[in-house]
Design an enzyme around this catalytic site. Structure first.
Site, PDB file in Angstrom:
ATOM      1  N   SER A  81       0.832  -1.203   0.000  1.00  0.00           N
ATOM      2  CA  SER A  81       0.000   0.000   0.000  1.00  0.00           C
ATOM      3  C   SER A  81       0.874   1.264   0.000  1.00  0.00           C
ATOM      4  CB  SER A  81      -0.972  -0.035   1.178  1.00  0.00           C
ATOM      5  OG  SER A  81      -2.013   0.898   1.017  1.00  0.00           O
ATOM      6  N   ASP A 193      -6.009  -2.847  -2.721  1.00  0.00           N
ATOM      7  CA  ASP A 193      -4.995  -2.564  -1.714  1.00  0.00           C
ATOM      8  C   ASP A 193      -4.315  -3.810  -1.120  1.00  0.00           C
ATOM      9  OD1 ASP A 193      -3.961  -1.820   1.067  1.00  0.00           O
ATOM     10  OD2 ASP A 193      -4.555   0.133   0.292  1.00  0.00           O
TER      11      ASP A 193
END
Length: 284
Positions: A81, A193
């Site tokens: 991320s 993500d």
């Protein structure tokens, strides 16, 4: 006449809907997950794992500053991320000073491209293009340090470790927070993500051959994965929202302070790993 106008509007909306969906990027080498071959070296290999945490990810730069100051050599870089963004730029050869300069100069528009339609409020191409531009459009395998980035398949929530292909596209996939960023379409599969399946992917660094793993956790809730690292660093960052970059200086400073505090433990772990290798080398 009114009917004709309504038809035109509906047609325009339908066309916009077709255009505002995730698409492939045939001009870019698609990121892919190849079998991880662990690195080998005569000396202990050190990995730096940078975790998820939105705008608090600027703290990763401060940690890298502290490691540089202490003379800690990082051989392997892994990111998830927000951590994937810094990890990619670092693996690409940008040192601590260059990373800090990039952080101070980057504008919101360089990383965020808001949209009114589509599956998220931020498309993500701006982030993708920024990473590729800074890295000179190199692929993951062309970076200065071995690098891997974690993303999550949208349909079945499985972790994927990208270690080949276009860096910007892989990083964008890793940082695509659901409902905020658009999913990223790669070879027919949508990704979101990486933090959904691994906020601080320590295990990936081990698989890549790391003897000593330094893990940085900048998430609000914290991650149990950092306990698997040799040294866990948890900077006391400001509690900012994911896309609020107003406190990046404070986050960098927090990372630097936490990194400096961890240096004695890091050096001790590296020394332990070196001593553990001595009998093996002597027996050859």
């Amino acid at each position: 006449m009114i009917k004709t106008a309504l038809t035109s509007i509906l047609a325009a909306l339908l066309l916009a809907g077709c255009a505002l969906t995730p698409r492939e990027y045939p001009e870019l080498a698609p990121p892919r997950a190849e079998t991880i071959e662990p690195l080998r070296a005569e000396r202990p290999l050190v990995a730096l794992v940078l975790g998820a945490g939105g705008s608090r990810g600027f703290a990763h730069i401060g940690v890298i500053k502290a490691l540089k100051e202490a003379g800690v050599r990082v051989d392997i870089v892994v990111g998830s991320s927000a951590g994937a963004v810094v990890a990619a730029l670092y693996a690409g050869g940008n040192d601590a000073a260059q990373l800090e300069k990039l952080a101070l100069e980057v504008a919101d528009r360089d990383l965020i491209d808001p949209t009114l339609f589509g599956p998220g409020r931020v498309q993500g191409e701006a982030l993708q293009n920024y990473v590729n531009r800074v890295l000179g459009n190199r692929s993951i395998e062309q970076l200065a340090r071995p690098f891997a980035v974690v993303a999550t398949t949208r349909a079945d929530k499985q972790m994927t470790v990208f270690n080949r292909g276009n860096v910007g596209l892989a990083v964008r996939a890793s940082a695509s927070i659901p409902d905020l960023f658009w999913p990223v379409l790669i070879a027919g599969t949508e990704y979101v993500d990486g933090g959904l399946t691994s906020r601080v992917p320590v295990a990936v660094a081990r698989r890549m051959g790391a003897d000593v793993v330094i893990a940085v956790d900048v998430s609000w809730r914290g991650s149990s994965e950092v306990e698997q690292a040799d040294v866990a660093i948890r900077p006391a960052t400001p509690r900012t929202r994911s896309l609020d970059f107003s406190a990046k200086l404070e986050s960098i400073a927090a990372g630097e302070a936490a990194g400096r505090a961890a240096v004695p433990s890091i050096l001790a772990r590296i020394a332990d790993a070196e001593r553990a290798r001595m009998p093996v080398l002597a027996a050859r």
